[in-house]
Scaffold this active site. Structure first.
Site, PDB file in Angstrom:
ATOM      1  N   TYR A  19       0.862  -1.190   0.000  1.00 13.59           N
ATOM      2  CA  TYR A  19       0.000   0.000   0.000  1.00 13.59           C
ATOM      3  C   TYR A  19       0.894   1.235   0.000  1.00 13.59           C
ATOM      4  O   TYR A  19       1.845   1.328   0.770  1.00 13.59           O
ATOM      5  CB  TYR A  19      -0.899   0.003   1.240  1.00 13.59           C
ATOM      6  CG  TYR A  19      -1.762   1.233   1.370  1.00 13.59           C
ATOM      7  CD1 TYR A  19      -2.861   1.428   0.541  1.00 13.59           C
ATOM      8  CD2 TYR A  19      -1.481   2.202   2.337  1.00 13.59           C
ATOM      9  CE1 TYR A  19      -3.663   2.563   0.667  1.00 13.59           C
ATOM     10  CE2 TYR A  19      -2.272   3.329   2.474  1.00 13.59           C
ATOM     11  CZ  TYR A  19      -3.361   3.512   1.636  1.00 13.59           C
ATOM     12  OH  TYR A  19      -4.140   4.632   1.769  1.00 13.59           O
ATOM     13  N   ASP A  40       9.332   3.030  -0.689  1.00 14.63           N
ATOM     14  CA  ASP A  40       8.343   3.730   0.127  1.00 14.63           C
ATOM     15  C   ASP A  40       8.658   3.408   1.582  1.00 14.63           C
ATOM     16  O   ASP A  40       8.331   2.330   2.082  1.00 14.63           O
ATOM     17  CB  ASP A  40       6.942   3.251  -0.268  1.00 14.63           C
ATOM     18  CG  ASP A  40       5.841   3.844   0.607  1.00 14.63           C
ATOM     19  OD1 ASP A  40       6.158   4.523   1.602  1.00 14.63           O
ATOM     20  OD2 ASP A  40       4.663   3.604   0.296  1.00 14.63           O
ATOM     21  N   LYS A  44       5.204  10.561   8.526  1.00 12.97           N
ATOM     22  CA  LYS A  44       4.991  11.420   9.690  1.00 12.97           C
ATOM     23  C   LYS A  44       6.050  11.298  10.770  1.00 12.97           C
ATOM     24  O   LYS A  44       6.128  12.169  11.635  1.00 12.97           O
ATOM     25  CB  LYS A  44       3.613  11.110  10.285  1.00 12.97           C
ATOM     26  CG  LYS A  44       2.469  11.511   9.366  1.00 12.97           C
ATOM     27  CD  LYS A  44       1.126  10.989   9.861  1.00 12.97           C
ATOM     28  CE  LYS A  44       0.984   9.506   9.680  1.00 12.97           C
ATOM     29  NZ  LYS A  44       0.978   9.075   8.268  1.00 12.97           N
TER      30      LYS A  44
END
Length: 461
Positions: A168, A263, A291
């Site tokens: 994802y 990623d 984050k």
């Protein structure tokens, strides 16, 4: 309405596992807040997994966090292993981060203009990361990945991207796709609203399958801009890949003059300061972060060589912009957090603690002959109701085992332990988890496993 909600989310009259600790935790205030939220938000939430559709009960509305603890609106206290889905590696409300944020807030929230804080955070990252030479801050991991894909296409002049089934990369259109039938397929949209033309530029292949990757490059010779893969696939179970496979991806992309994108929204600054790239000793062309580089504040970033990043506007023709990119509050939080992370022995101590925690749980489950495995890399772990020694691909996951996780999640909540509300999600150990909390958690896990297997029996093979 509340009675209907309880029935829909596992609080009705249907037979359910006993907690072994008396009644379930009180969720009256959370249930009231959820009922109200459904008037305002689709499904009552602002991100789907929060709806608790895969576990028992109404969603918990969190009121505050401190250290490794969370408190919900009903006053229930939990030891938290979700950690805001990973970035709170120092725990909740870490004093140095809070102080830096408050200090910055007093000067203003947002300017839409450069600040010295951007330079400071970029320098902190780049001076301790061998794999990137320049960086661009954005506002989320999804935005970072979207921008990295655009850069890869702009740099190579090619349109197609290879992604892997079970990985994802955020909810951007070109990556919100699933595999079709066959060894090498164009992506099929996994969400309404994603045009087929977008999905047709994404090729989806199975994880851990060299033949499929090779076939994709043969079939679409000269058309593939990049391969994108999670540093460690961790959004659909913890699908740990072999080092040799990741080096194979590095080699085949170079052979075909395509780029390799890691990623690292989950693994960046979590496995180590240099993330999965250093862990596997692979040098991707582009790396994306999330984050964690903002101490949990909304932020993301992508980085690459100076030459490759020179193709980003205003230097180059690949356009990407954002009013909140480099937001001073997020930059300040990131400076405070990453300063701690680069200190000596931080990751060694954290990962050792996680390894000891996981090993104790696995020993217990094995001694009891439970069909249960804990997969772990660094301070990331995943509980799976399986007897497989390794799970490298989403197709290896027994989806029927999620009923066991559903019961397990409920038992743990009743014992004051908070995990993500889906059996496909991973958990995280933070620096704030002390030996005391980890011992409490182990006892809660042992009791919960006993109760789940007592009431449900062994999963079918």
């Amino acid at each position: 309405m509340l009675d209907a909600l309880k029935k829909a989310f596992g609080g009705g009259d249907e037979p359910q596992p006993s907690s072994g600790k008396g009644n379930d935790i009180t969720r009256e205030k959370s249930a009231e807040l959820y009922e109200k939220a459904q008037r305002y938000f689709p499904g009552g939430v602002n991100s789907p997994v929060r709806a608790f559709k895969s576990v028992h009960g109404t969603p918990l509305f969190i009121e505050r966090g401190d250290g490794c603890y969370l408190w919900d609106a009903d006053g229930n206290q939990f030891i938290d292993f979700c950690c805001s889905w990973g970035p709170l590696i120092l725990g909740h409300n870490y004093p140095k981060i809070r102080e830096k944020v408050v200090q910055t807030l007093e000067k203003g929230l947002s300017f839409g203009a450069p600040t010295a804080l951007e330079n400071e955070l970029a320098e902190l990252i780049l001076e301790h990361n061998r794999y990137i030479e320049k960086i661009r801050f954005v506002s989320s991991g999804t935005e970072a990945v979207m921008s990295a894909i655009r850069l890869a296409r702009g740099y190579t002049g090619r349109d197609k991207i290879i992604k892997f089934e079970g990985c994802y990369h955020g909810h951007s259109d070109s990556l919100l796709v699933k595999a079709g039938s066959g060894l090498v397929t164009f992506g099929e949209t996994s969400s309404a609203g994603v045009p087929k033309a977008f999905a047709d530029e994404t090729i989806v292949v199975p994880l851990n399958d060299r033949r499929a990757v090779g076939a994709a490059f043969d079939q679409f010779e000269g058309q593939i801009a990049a391969i994108i893969i999670e540093g460690v696939p961790a959004n659909n179970g913890l699908l740990i890949q072999d080092r040799e496979y990741l080096h194979f991806l590095r080699d085949i992309t170079r052979q075909h003059k395509a780029l390799l994108i890691f990623d690292e929204v989950i693994t960046g600054f979590r496995l180590g300061f240099e993330g999965a790239a250093a862990h596997y000793d692979v040098h991707p062309d582009i790396i994306t972060y999330g984050k964690i580089i903002g101490g949990g504040m909304p932020v993301g970033a992508y980085g690459a060589s100076a030459e490759l990043m020179g193709h980003i506007s205003p230097e180059g023709a690949v356009y990407q912009a954002g009013t909140l990119s480099g937001n001073p509050v997020a930059m300040a939080a990131g400076i405070a957090q990453l300063t701690v992370l680069k200190s000596n022995h931080f990751y060694k101590n954290l990962n050792t603690k996680a390894t000891e925690f996981v090993a104790a749980i696995q020993r217990y489950a094995t001694a009891k002959n439970y069909r249960f495995k804990v997969f772990q890399i660094g301070s990331i772990f995943w509980f799976a109701f399986t007897d497989k020694e390794a799970i490298h691909a989403a197709s290896d996951i027994d989806h029927g085992s999620m009923d066991y996780y559903k019961a397990f999640h409920r038992e743990l909540l009743n014992r004051g332990v908070y995990l993500g509300p889906s059996g496909y999600e991973v958990g995280f150990v933070s620096a704030a988890h002390t030996k005391v909390e980890l011992e409490k958690t182990k006892r809660a896990i042992f009791e919960s496993l006993d109760e789940v297997f007592r009431t449900m029996g062994a999963p079918k093979s």
